[in-house]
Design a protein around this motif. Structure first.
Motif, PDB file in Angstrom:
ATOM      1  N   LEU A 320       0.830  -1.207   0.000  1.00  0.00           N
ATOM      2  CA  LEU A 320       0.000   0.000   0.000  1.00  0.00           C
ATOM      3  C   LEU A 320       0.862   1.253   0.000  1.00  0.00           C
ATOM      4  O   LEU A 320       0.583   2.231  -0.714  1.00  0.00           O
ATOM      5  CB  LEU A 320      -0.921   0.003   1.217  1.00  0.00           C
ATOM      6  N   LEU A 327      -6.717  -0.180  -1.703  1.00  0.00           N
ATOM      7  CA  LEU A 327      -7.726  -0.691  -0.777  1.00  0.00           C
ATOM      8  C   LEU A 327      -8.913  -1.309  -1.512  1.00  0.00           C
ATOM      9  O   LEU A 327      -9.543  -2.235  -1.001  1.00  0.00           O
ATOM     10  CB  LEU A 327      -8.207   0.429   0.146  1.00  0.00           C
ATOM     11  N   ARG A 357      -9.231  -5.985   1.623  1.00  0.00           N
ATOM     12  CA  ARG A 357      -9.661  -6.058   3.019  1.00  0.00           C
ATOM     13  C   ARG A 357     -10.012  -7.490   3.402  1.00  0.00           C
ATOM     14  O   ARG A 357      -9.640  -7.959   4.483  1.00  0.00           O
ATOM     15  CB  ARG A 357     -10.856  -5.143   3.246  1.00  0.00           C
ATOM     16  N   PRO A 480      -1.256   7.338   6.933  1.00  0.00           N
ATOM     17  CA  PRO A 480      -2.479   6.916   6.241  1.00  0.00           C
ATOM     18  C   PRO A 480      -2.542   5.401   6.024  1.00  0.00           C
ATOM     19  O   PRO A 480      -3.607   4.791   6.170  1.00  0.00           O
ATOM     20  CB  PRO A 480      -2.420   7.667   4.906  1.00  0.00           C
ATOM     21  N   THR A 481      -1.390   4.813   5.696  1.00  0.00           N
ATOM     22  CA  THR A 481      -1.366   3.358   5.505  1.00  0.00           C
ATOM     23  C   THR A 481      -1.646   2.640   6.810  1.00  0.00           C
ATOM     24  O   THR A 481      -2.370   1.636   6.849  1.00  0.00           O
ATOM     25  CB  THR A 481      -0.011   2.923   4.932  1.00  0.00           C
ATOM     26  N   ALA A 484      -5.274   2.663   7.559  1.00  0.00           N
ATOM     27  CA  ALA A 484      -5.979   1.707   6.701  1.00  0.00           C
ATOM     28  C   ALA A 484      -5.765   0.280   7.180  1.00  0.00           C
ATOM     29  O   ALA A 484      -6.706  -0.529   7.202  1.00  0.00           O
ATOM     30  CB  ALA A 484      -5.507   1.867   5.255  1.00  0.00           C
ATOM     31  N   GLY A 487      -7.830  -0.490  10.220  1.00  0.00           N
ATOM     32  CA  GLY A 487      -9.216  -0.751   9.838  1.00  0.00           C
ATOM     33  C   GLY A 487      -9.409  -2.179   9.364  1.00  0.00           C
ATOM     34  O   GLY A 487     -10.394  -2.843   9.721  1.00  0.00           O
TER      35      GLY A 487
END
Length: 616
Positions: A320, A327, A357, A480-481, A484, A487
């Motif tokens: 990523l 994503l 995901r 930011p990665t 993510a 999450g």
């Protein structure tokens, strides 16, 4: 006619002539000049030798002879210092050294005078207070009896009066006392009777703990009995430094208890638990067990293993960050079976396609194996090294293992199957502490921190000479990665392979791993390492927990089930503890909103009664 027969005048004339003028007459000097010179020279040399020897003894070798004289009249004893304390994060003493006394009695030194009659009374009273048997007391007081050793070690305050008696000979003994949970004891190591450390933190930090040896000097009388003298040197021993650990006793007891319960319920032969604070890298607790018993060393640091799918997030996060996946990417997972490099890879959760995901959520082996084709051998090696695998963590423990990461070379064991195997957590070995440190980077915004075991060091006067501060080794992912990835890992617990780790009150993020267990390079039939790495709470993690169970029995061997349940128990108990390194005020910000309790169904009679009341 001889000279004796000559007249005196003639004798005088004769002596006045040269000897050669008198035929048949010879004379010798009364003293030989050469002999006189030899004797005088010898006396001079002897005197010079005496003077030289005096100069040598009194000036040149003065210190040597003074030392020999002092050896006969002065006794020097080294005074061993008290070894420094080791405390936990709250300040509770885990290990300390205590000074004790061993002594014996020489009855012959107790005479019958009134003065030493009092000494007998003191001796009898003191020995009875120590609980010494009456038979031994009578032996110690027997006139002209033999030396009597009093058993046991005693506190100096308990024998202060006794050791002052002439008949008592005492010896100072230092002992190391440990008051720590079993898991912490494995980290601490031990100290022998000679005060030499034997492994663990005691050995690694020995230069701080051992202190500085002191010196006592005594005059010796004619019977070589010691006599104090104010003119002699006495140097007090300096106690060792006090070390305050990052370990939390309450949390340690929780993980040891929960690990034992999990082993009992799953039939596992052993396991490891490591808890770390991802904000500063502090190791808060560590426990290990083997063959149903607490391990003999800190296995969380010393025993690497193939961790399985808990390694998958690191490859995905790196891809990523380098824009080699997204994503919203959907990956062909081949219906749960795919053959690559002459090896068939299977998925437990079979699907034709999975989003990125879901590759993490359902731990797709095929998905990460295909993603691994997008990195070179060098890149795959370097990304794992960046996360701290294959190298020492820096924790002060002498037997730590660095694990293993193949370098991408054929001579290092690299084969066409290695990239996919490493992506699934095989052909790479790591310790639980290394895994915890790597997940701490996912929890704190992407910074790999050096794990810490020592919070601070205090000198003998209590002055802090070292204090742990957050040490960033490198940034491994962008923020930011990391958000993510958290999450994705949150979905693993919400609805993926580790729902057994979910809590009703807070969100948990993590990743499960179930890997075949190898011994001596051969996989054991039916042997598995079941692992779960968790971050709590998911939004702003305060704890990273890595739990591993070895060879769980039954059908439910998966890391998300057995190790996830273990982590769930740890987190539940930690929340209810008063001191488990959790900021409860901060934690309350992320509490889940529980549904309002529903009212119980009312009986028909109650409904009719309400209706009648309303009609009135």
């Amino acid at each position: 006619m001889t000279s004796r027969q000559l007249p005196s005048a003639e004798r005088h004339t004769l002596h006045g002539q040269a000897t050669a003028d008198v035929p048949g007459l010879t004379t010798r000097p009364l003293v030989s000049r050469a002999r006189t010179q030899i004797v005088h020279g010898s006396l001079v040399l002897f005197a010079l030798a005496i003077v030289a020897r005096s100069v040598q003894v009194q000036l040149v070798d003065r210190a040597l002879w003074e030392g020999k004289a002092n050896e006969q009249h002065i006794q020097r004893d080294a005074v061993a210092p008290l070894r420094g304390q080791i405390r936990d994060a709250s300040g509770s003493v885990l290990v300390e050294s205590r000074e004790l006394v061993r002594f014996g009695v020489d009855p012959k030194a107790l005479d019958s005078t009134r003065r030493y009659g009092d000494a007998r009374v003191v001796l009898r009273r003191g020995l009875r207070a120590l609980g010494v048997k009456e038979a031994l007391i009578r032996q110690a007081l027997q006139p002209n009896g033999r030396w009597t050793a009093i058993p046991g070690l005693h506190a100096p305050s308990d024998v202060k009066e006794l050791v002052q008696l002439r008949a008592v000979r005492s010896e100072r003994v230092l002992q190391r006392y440990v008051n720590a949970p079993v898991g912490i004891q494995r980290l601490l190591g031990t100290v022998g009777a000679d005060q030499r450390p034997q492994g663990g933190l005691e050995l690694e930090a020995d230069s701080l703990l051992r202190g500085v040896t002191g010196l006592d000097e005594f005059l010796l009388d004619g019977r070589r009995r010691r006599v104090l003298s104010p003119s002699l040197e006495r140097v007090s021993a300096t106690p060792g430094h006090t070390i305050v650990l990052t370990l939390n006793r309450s949390l340690q007891q929780i993980i040891e208890r929960q690990l034992a319960m999990a082993m009992d319920s799953t039939g596992a032969s052993g396991g490891d638990v490591v808890v770390m604070d991802p904000r500063d890298g502090a190791v808060l607790a560590m426990a290990g067990a083997r063959n149903g018993k607490p391990s003999v060393n800190a296995t969380g640091l010393t025993e690497p293993y193939e961790p399985g799918s808990v390694m998958k997030p690191f490859l995905v996060g790196w891809l990523l960050d380098h824009q080699r996946t997204a994503l919203d990417e959907v990956i062909n997972t081949e219906g749960g079976k795919w053959r690559v490099a002459k090896r068939t890879i299977d998925d437990e959760h079979k699907a034709s396609f999975m989003s990125l995901r879901d590759v993490i959520r359902f731990s797709s082996n095929i998905g990460v194996a295909k993603l691994a084709e997008r990195v070179s051998p060098r890149e795959q090696y370097e990304l794992l090294r960046d996360f701290g695998f294959g190298t020492y963590t820096g924790v002060p423990y002498p037997a730590e293992s660095r694990g293993r990461v193949p370098r991408g070379l054929r001579e290092d064991g690299w084969t066409p199957q290695t990239p996919s195997a490493m992506a699934m957590g095989y052909e790479v070995s790591a310790t639980p502490v290394q895994i915890a440190a790597a997940y701490a980077a996912l929890a704190n915004g992407g910074e790999l921190l050096q794990p810490a075991l020592i919070r601070e060091v205090q000198d003998a006067n209590g002055v802090v000479v070292f204090q742990h501060s957050r040490r960033v080794l490198r940034r491994v992912l962008t923020e930011p990665t990391v958000l993510a990835m958290r999450g994705m890992l949150r979905s693993v617990v919400d609805s993926g392979t580790a729902v057994a780790a979910s809590l009703e009150t807070y969100d948990v993020a993590g990743k499960s791993g179930t890997a075949k267990r190898a011994e001596n390079g051969v996989y054991v039939s039916g042997g598995y390492n079941s692992t779960f790495a968790a971050m709590f709470p998911a939004q702003a993690p305060q704890l990273v927990v890595v739990a591993k169970l070895i060879d769980p029995k039954g059908r439910l061997i998966f890391g998300g089930v057995v190790a996830g349940s273990l982590v769930r128990g740890i987190l539940q108990e930690a929340q209810s503890s008063r001191n488990a390194s959790l900021d409860l005020n901060e934690l309350s910000r992320f509490a889940k909103l529980l549904p309002a309790p529903q009212p119980k169904p009312r009986s028909p009679q109650a409904v009719l009664a309400d209706a009648r009341d309303s009609a009135r």
